[in-house]
Design a protein around this motif. Sequence first.
Motif, PDB file in Angstrom:
ATOM      1  N   THR A   1      23.295  36.492  42.863  1.00  0.00           N
ATOM      2  CA  THR A   1      23.631  37.846  42.391  1.00  0.00           C
ATOM      3  C   THR A   1      23.255  38.907  43.421  1.00  0.00           C
ATOM      4  OG1 THR A   1      21.518  37.945  41.220  1.00  0.00           O
ATOM      5  CG2 THR A   1      23.435  37.237  39.948  1.00  0.00           C
TER       6      THR A   1
ATOM      7  N   ALA B   1      27.066  46.031  37.748  1.00  0.00           N
ATOM      8  CA  ALA B   1      27.809  45.755  36.512  1.00  0.00           C
ATOM      9  C   ALA B   1      28.825  44.628  36.724  1.00  0.00           C
ATOM     10  CB  ALA B   1      28.517  47.019  36.030  1.00  0.00           C
ATOM     11  N   VAL B   2      29.512  44.638  37.840  1.00  0.00           N
ATOM     12  CA  VAL B   2      30.503  43.588  38.119  1.00  0.00           C
ATOM     13  C   VAL B   2      29.808  42.243  38.301  1.00  0.00           C
ATOM     14  CG1 VAL B   2      32.161  42.761  39.842  1.00  0.00           C
ATOM     15  CG2 VAL B   2      32.209  45.158  39.115  1.00  0.00           C
TER      16      VAL B   2
ATOM     17  N   GLU C   1      26.897  41.322  37.159  1.00  0.00           N
ATOM     18  CA  GLU C   1      26.344  40.879  35.881  1.00  0.00           C
ATOM     19  C   GLU C   1      27.412  40.186  35.043  1.00  0.00           C
ATOM     20  OE1 GLU C   1      24.415  42.832  31.867  1.00  0.00           O
ATOM     21  OE2 GLU C   1      24.073  43.850  33.782  1.00  0.00           O
ATOM     22  N   GLN C   2      28.619  40.737  35.006  1.00  0.00           N
ATOM     23  CA  GLN C   2      29.707  40.128  34.241  1.00  0.00           C
ATOM     24  C   GLN C   2      30.101  38.775  34.822  1.00  0.00           C
ATOM     25  OE1 GLN C   2      31.032  41.251  31.287  1.00  0.00           O
ATOM     26  NE2 GLN C   2      29.249  42.593  31.497  1.00  0.00           N
ATOM     27  N   ILE C   3      30.181  38.718  36.143  1.00  0.00           N
ATOM     28  CA  ILE C   3      30.533  37.448  36.789  1.00  0.00           C
ATOM     29  C   ILE C   3      29.448  36.404  36.520  1.00  0.00           C
ATOM     30  CG2 ILE C   3      30.846  36.315  39.031  1.00  0.00           C
ATOM     31  CD1 ILE C   3      32.148  38.953  39.989  1.00  0.00           C
ATOM     32  N   ASN C   4      28.187  36.804  36.648  1.00  0.00           N
ATOM     33  CA  ASN C   4      27.068  35.881  36.424  1.00  0.00           C
ATOM     34  C   ASN C   4      27.084  35.337  34.998  1.00  0.00           C
ATOM     35  OD1 ASN C   4      24.736  34.505  37.318  1.00  0.00           O
ATOM     36  ND2 ASN C   4      23.441  36.014  36.298  1.00  0.00           N
ATOM     37  N   GLU C   5      27.318  36.188  34.010  1.00  0.00           N
ATOM     38  CA  GLU C   5      27.383  35.727  32.615  1.00  0.00           C
ATOM     39  C   GLU C   5      28.521  34.740  32.426  1.00  0.00           C
ATOM     40  OE1 GLU C   5      27.440  38.928  29.769  1.00  0.00           O
ATOM     41  OE2 GLU C   5      25.584  39.792  30.580  1.00  0.00           O
ATOM     42  N   ALA C   6      29.675  35.051  33.017  1.00  0.00           N
ATOM     43  CA  ALA C   6      30.829  34.158  32.879  1.00  0.00           C
ATOM     44  C   ALA C   6      30.536  32.792  33.507  1.00  0.00           C
ATOM     45  CB  ALA C   6      32.062  34.780  33.522  1.00  0.00           C
TER      46      ALA C   6
END
Length: 130
Positions: free
Chosen positions: A6, A25-26, A28-33
């Motif tokens: 990250t 923010a981007v 974080e979204q990629i990491n969650e996915a």
Amino acid sequence: MPLFDTHKAVKALSHAGFDDTQAEAVVEQINEAVNENVATKSDFERFVAKLDLERFATKEDLERFATKEDLMRFATKEDLKRFATKEDLLKLELRINEKFDKFSASLLRYALGLVGLAVALTKALDFVVG
């Protein structure tokens, strides 16, 4: 080793023109996915174990195996105490070795006696013939 770095991703997005808030923010979204869709080692192990059981044994097959209670009815601790222990086997081995040693000594005495008898007979035969 993490699947998705990250910090490196935030730096790359910031370098490409994103401000820090947007980049974080981007990422974080990629990491969650990524984390939601990646199987863990334990997920994989459970999956393989389930496949193995399904491939080699059905639930009905497993129910036909002996249970702990079945085995307890088969042999209790008292039943198992009647079997020989390591100590019992060692004592038996010692007794067998002692008997074997005595037998070997007796066999050697008889062999020497036969040799002596053969020598005596040979000398007696020489005396009679000669």
